[in-house]
Design an enzyme around this catalytic site. Sequence first.
Site, PDB file in Angstrom:
ATOM      1  N   SER A  36       0.975  -1.285  -0.263  1.00 12.36           N
ATOM      2  CA  SER A  36      -0.169  -0.209   0.223  1.00 12.36           C
ATOM      3  C   SER A  36       1.156   1.366  -0.216  1.00 12.36           C
ATOM      4  O   SER A  36       1.814   1.219   0.803  1.00 12.36           O
ATOM      5  CB  SER A  36      -0.304  -0.533   1.565  1.00 12.36           C
ATOM      6  OG  SER A  36      -1.532   0.745   1.155  1.00 12.36           O
ATOM      7  N   SER A  38       2.715   2.323  -2.050  1.00 18.45           N
ATOM      8  CA  SER A  38       4.302   1.985  -3.150  1.00 18.45           C
ATOM      9  C   SER A  38       3.398   2.829  -4.695  1.00 18.45           C
ATOM     10  O   SER A  38       4.916   3.330  -5.131  1.00 18.45           O
ATOM     11  CB  SER A  38       4.153   0.520  -3.510  1.00 18.45           C
ATOM     12  OG  SER A  38       3.152  -0.048  -4.466  1.00 18.45           O
ATOM     13  N   GLY A  39       2.740   2.627  -4.486  1.00 15.71           N
ATOM     14  CA  GLY A  39       2.835   3.875  -6.832  1.00 15.71           C
ATOM     15  C   GLY A  39       1.286   3.032  -7.101  1.00 15.71           C
ATOM     16  O   GLY A  39       1.483   4.073  -8.650  1.00 15.71           O
ATOM     17  N   SER A 108      -2.317  -7.744  -3.871  1.00 19.77           N
ATOM     18  CA  SER A 108      -1.497  -8.982  -4.258  1.00 19.77           C
ATOM     19  C   SER A 108      -0.619  -9.954  -3.467  1.00 19.77           C
ATOM     20  O   SER A 108       0.642 -10.337  -3.996  1.00 19.77           O
ATOM     21  CB  SER A 108      -1.053  -9.251  -5.428  1.00 19.77           C
ATOM     22  OG  SER A 108      -2.237  -8.163  -6.307  1.00 19.77           O
TER      23      SER A 108
HETATM   24  P1  ADP Z   1      -0.624   2.191  -3.985  1.00 17.10           P
HETATM   25  O1  ADP Z   1      -1.581   2.597  -5.003  1.00 17.10           O
HETATM   26  O2  ADP Z   1       0.697   1.402  -4.646  1.00 17.10           O
HETATM   27  O3  ADP Z   1      -1.784   2.017  -2.488  1.00 17.10           O
HETATM   28  P2  ADP Z   1      -0.077   5.347  -4.123  1.00 17.10           P
HETATM   29  O4  ADP Z   1      -0.626   5.242  -5.863  1.00 17.10           O
HETATM   30  O5  ADP Z   1      -1.394   5.411  -3.759  1.00 17.10           O
HETATM   31  O6  ADP Z   1       0.285   3.621  -4.083  1.00 17.10           O
HETATM   32  O7  ADP Z   1       0.385   6.245  -3.741  1.00 17.10           O
HETATM   33  C1  ADP Z   1       1.999   6.075  -4.169  1.00 17.10           C
HETATM   34  C2  ADP Z   1       2.393   7.461  -3.664  1.00 17.10           C
HETATM   35  O8  ADP Z   1       4.143   7.245  -4.043  1.00 17.10           O
HETATM   36  C3  ADP Z   1       2.013   8.763  -4.168  1.00 17.10           C
HETATM   37  O9  ADP Z   1       1.432  10.018  -3.544  1.00 17.10           O
HETATM   38  C4  ADP Z   1       2.889   9.574  -5.139  1.00 17.10           C
HETATM   39  O10 ADP Z   1       3.161  10.060  -5.656  1.00 17.10           O
HETATM   40  C5  ADP Z   1       4.226   8.781  -5.051  1.00 17.10           C
HETATM   41  N1  ADP Z   1       5.557   8.438  -5.378  1.00 17.10           N
HETATM   42  C6  ADP Z   1       6.541   8.451  -5.371  1.00 17.10           C
HETATM   43  N2  ADP Z   1       7.527   8.061  -6.524  1.00 17.10           N
HETATM   44  C7  ADP Z   1       6.425   7.290  -7.546  1.00 17.10           C
HETATM   45  C8  ADP Z   1       6.666   6.732  -8.621  1.00 17.10           C
HETATM   46  N3  ADP Z   1       7.673   6.407  -8.953  1.00 17.10           N
HETATM   47  N4  ADP Z   1       5.450   6.251  -9.251  1.00 17.10           N
HETATM   48  C9  ADP Z   1       4.056   6.059  -8.423  1.00 17.10           C
HETATM   49  N5  ADP Z   1       4.265   6.585  -7.276  1.00 17.10           N
HETATM   50  C10 ADP Z   1       5.117   7.253  -6.763  1.00 17.10           C
END
Ligand code: ADP
Length: 199
Positions: A36, A38-39, A108
Amino acid sequence: MSADEIHPVHDRLLGRAEQEALLGQRGRVAWLYGLSGSGKSTIAAAAQRSLYEEGRLVQVLDGDNIRAGLNRNLGFSEEDRRENLRRIAEVARLFVDTGTVVLASFISPLREFRARAREIVGAEDFLEVYVRASFAECARRDVKGIYGRAAAGEVARFSGKDSAFEEPENPDLLLDTEQETVEESVARLLAVLRGWIRP
Ligand code: ADP
């Protein structure tokens, strides 16, 4: 109605190839997984928008549109997580039959879950994309405030803390979001997807 009675109808339905020809793309599934924060959803949303601008039809499946509806009867026990992902993979396969590109965005956590999803979708249509960031980095980002609540003991079975997250051995694509900017991660995913969804 028994399963036998359903079959004859399928002979009259359009096939995948016809639907893919209509859209001018291949139906495929990119399965984005990782902790959670991670992006996954950030990358999926940006990739969907770019592909849309290139004329591609893309459906994003994520916790928001799946756990609130189809899977609202499921929790976070290992058994429920397995069933959650099984249903998602089945839904993804239905989209593939329409020629739609699916970006699935789910933690997952177990290798077994990912392998099962690949099996359901079909290996040739399935791209395993590990969106990597360490637990410490995800906790630092704490996009949804969930790491704070987990540290306070308010989240049961939190992945990476009291519920296992198994690192993959050999993902098709690894996006290291601790090393890459959002733009770089999205561009690397798109570089793979563009060729892979072309007819
Ligand atoms: P998830 O859906 O995996 O729970 P989110 O997309 O909601 O994660 O959040 C990821 C966070 O990490 C965001 O605030 C985003 O701006 C930041 N972040 C930093 N670097 C990256 C990257 N390379 N790719 C995706 N998100 C990133």
